[in-house]
Design a protein around this motif. Structure first.
Motif, short mmCIF file in Angstrom:
data_model
loop_
_atom_site.label_atom_id
_atom_site.label_comp_id
_atom_site.label_asym_id
_atom_site.label_seq_id
_atom_site.Cartn_x
_atom_site.Cartn_y
_atom_site.Cartn_z
N SER A 226 37.30 -16.89 64.71
CA SER A 226 36.62 -16.79 63.41
C SER A 226 37.43 -17.54 62.35
CB SER A 226 36.46 -15.32 62.99
OG SER A 226 37.72 -14.75 62.70
N ALA A 227 36.80 -17.76 61.22
CA ALA A 227 37.49 -18.44 60.12
C ALA A 227 38.64 -17.57 59.60
CB ALA A 227 36.51 -18.74 59.00
N ARG A 228 38.45 -16.27 59.60
CA ARG A 228 39.51 -15.36 59.15
C ARG A 228 40.73 -15.48 60.06
NH1 ARG A 228 41.46 -10.25 60.07
NH2 ARG A 228 42.10 -9.10 58.23
N SER A 229 40.50 -15.52 61.36
CA SER A 229 41.60 -15.65 62.32
C SER A 229 42.34 -16.97 62.13
CB SER A 229 41.08 -15.57 63.75
OG SER A 229 40.50 -14.33 64.00
N ALA A 230 41.59 -18.05 61.91
CA ALA A 230 42.22 -19.35 61.68
C ALA A 230 43.05 -19.33 60.41
CB ALA A 230 41.15 -20.45 61.60
N PHE A 231 42.52 -18.72 59.36
CA PHE A 231 43.22 -18.61 58.09
C PHE A 231 44.52 -17.83 58.26
CE2 PHE A 231 43.89 -16.10 54.18
CZ PHE A 231 44.09 -17.14 53.28
N LEU A 232 44.45 -16.70 58.94
CA LEU A 232 45.65 -15.88 59.16
C LEU A 232 46.67 -16.58 60.05
CD1 LEU A 232 43.99 -12.37 59.58
CD2 LEU A 232 45.27 -13.22 57.61
N LEU A 233 46.18 -17.29 61.07
CA LEU A 233 47.07 -18.03 61.96
C LEU A 233 47.82 -19.13 61.21
CD1 LEU A 233 48.04 -18.45 64.89
CD2 LEU A 233 46.14 -20.05 65.15
N VAL A 234 47.10 -19.87 60.37
CA VAL A 234 47.73 -20.94 59.58
C VAL A 234 48.75 -20.35 58.61
CG1 VAL A 234 47.29 -22.66 57.77
CG2 VAL A 234 45.89 -22.63 59.83
N ASN A 235 48.39 -19.27 57.95
CA ASN A 235 49.33 -18.65 57.02
C ASN A 235 50.57 -18.13 57.73
OD1 ASN A 235 47.90 -19.19 54.71
ND2 ASN A 235 46.75 -17.28 54.78
N ARG A 236 50.39 -17.56 58.92
CA ARG A 236 51.55 -17.09 59.69
C ARG A 236 52.43 -18.27 60.10
NH1 ARG A 236 49.94 -14.93 64.87
NH2 ARG A 236 48.42 -13.83 63.62
N THR A 237 51.79 -19.37 60.49
CA THR A 237 52.56 -20.56 60.89
C THR A 237 53.33 -21.13 59.71
OG1 THR A 237 50.91 -21.06 62.56
CG2 THR A 237 52.38 -22.85 61.92
N LEU A 238 52.70 -21.20 58.55
CA LEU A 238 53.37 -21.74 57.36
C LEU A 238 54.49 -20.81 56.87
CD1 LEU A 238 50.33 -23.13 55.34
CD2 LEU A 238 52.11 -24.45 56.48
N ALA A 239 54.36 -19.52 57.16
CA ALA A 239 55.37 -18.56 56.72
C ALA A 239 56.57 -18.49 57.67
CB ALA A 239 54.74 -17.18 56.59
N ASP A 240 56.45 -19.09 58.85
CA ASP A 240 57.58 -19.09 59.80
C ASP A 240 58.79 -19.78 59.20
OD1 ASP A 240 56.27 -17.72 61.76
OD2 ASP A 240 55.81 -19.48 62.99
N ASP A 241 59.95 -19.45 59.73
CA ASP A 241 61.23 -20.03 59.30
C ASP A 241 61.46 -19.85 57.80
OD1 ASP A 241 61.83 -20.90 61.88
OD2 ASP A 241 60.74 -22.78 61.59
N GLY A 242 61.18 -18.67 57.32
CA GLY A 242 61.43 -18.38 55.92
C GLY A 242 60.43 -19.02 54.97
N GLY A 243 59.26 -19.33 55.47
CA GLY A 243 58.23 -19.91 54.61
C GLY A 243 58.37 -21.41 54.39
N MET A 244 59.00 -22.08 55.34
CA MET A 244 59.24 -23.53 55.17
C MET A 244 57.96 -24.33 55.01
SD MET A 244 62.39 -23.97 54.83
CE MET A 244 62.45 -25.74 54.89
N GLY A 245 56.89 -23.92 55.67
CA GLY A 245 55.61 -24.63 55.53
C GLY A 245 55.07 -24.53 54.12
N PHE A 246 55.11 -23.32 53.57
CA PHE A 246 54.65 -23.14 52.19
C PHE A 246 55.57 -23.87 51.21
CE2 PHE A 246 52.52 -19.20 53.84
CZ PHE A 246 51.22 -19.60 53.54
N LEU A 247 56.87 -23.85 51.51
CA LEU A 247 57.81 -24.58 50.64
C LEU A 247 57.54 -26.09 50.68
CD1 LEU A 247 61.17 -22.69 51.24
CD2 LEU A 247 59.76 -22.73 49.18
#
Length: 163
Positions: free
Chosen positions: A98-119
């Motif tokens: 689902s779109a919700r699962s994709a959204f959560l998966l991407v956010n979890r991936t970006l938050a890995d390693d102390g949020g390096m993806g978001f940074l």
């Protein structure tokens, strides 16, 4: 003049993500033509080169043509990070149910390693914001406004010289 500015602004804000997407497609085509897509080292190198070199350069160049009459253009600066974020979510839809699962998966991936993806996305936004800084644009004298103006409006009137 106002109609030309509206057309230029619309084209500009559609062109920023289009140029970025075109650069991604060009990189993928280059990897395919050179058959480097089968070499993991070449793919990783190309990905890092794009993320840490090409993306900021494209961002910096595109920000210089911003038509917004502010000192900075936060809308244009946000386009490339938002494009990357949405592209990651759309890519996640291929594997998620689902779109919700994709959204959560991407956010979890970006938050890995102390949020390096978001940074990284925030840094790309700040980089774009820095390169969108223009005092001349605030006064209507930037590159964008020179493009928008008709050539006859910028040419000095010299009746003795042939045109």
């Amino acid at each position: 003049m106002k109609k030309r500015r509206i057309v230029y602004s619309t084209l500009y804000y559609f062109l920023v993500p289009a140029v970025f997407f075109g650069a991604l497609c060009l990189l993928a085509a280059l990897l395919g033509v050179t058959k480097a897509r089968d070499d993991l080292g070449a793919v990783v190198f190309a990905a890092y080169a794009f993320v840490f070199f090409a993306a900021p350069v494209i961002d910096a160049v595109m920000m210089r043509f911003s038509p917004l009459r502010f000192y900075i253009d936060p809308f244009a600066a946000a386009e490339i990070p938002l494009f990357l974020y949405l592209a990651m979510i759309l890519n996640g839809l291929k594997t998620a149910d689902s779109a919700r699962s994709a959204f959560l998966l991407v956010n979890r991936t970006l938050a890995d390693d102390g949020g390096m993806g978001f940074l990284f996305l925030a840094g790309l936004f700040l980089f774009g914001l820095l390169f969108s800084l223009s005092v001349k644009r605030r006064h209507g004298q930037s590159i964008a406004y020179r493009i928008i103006e008709k050539p006859s409006e910028t040419r000095p009137e010299n009746p003795g010289l042939p045109e």
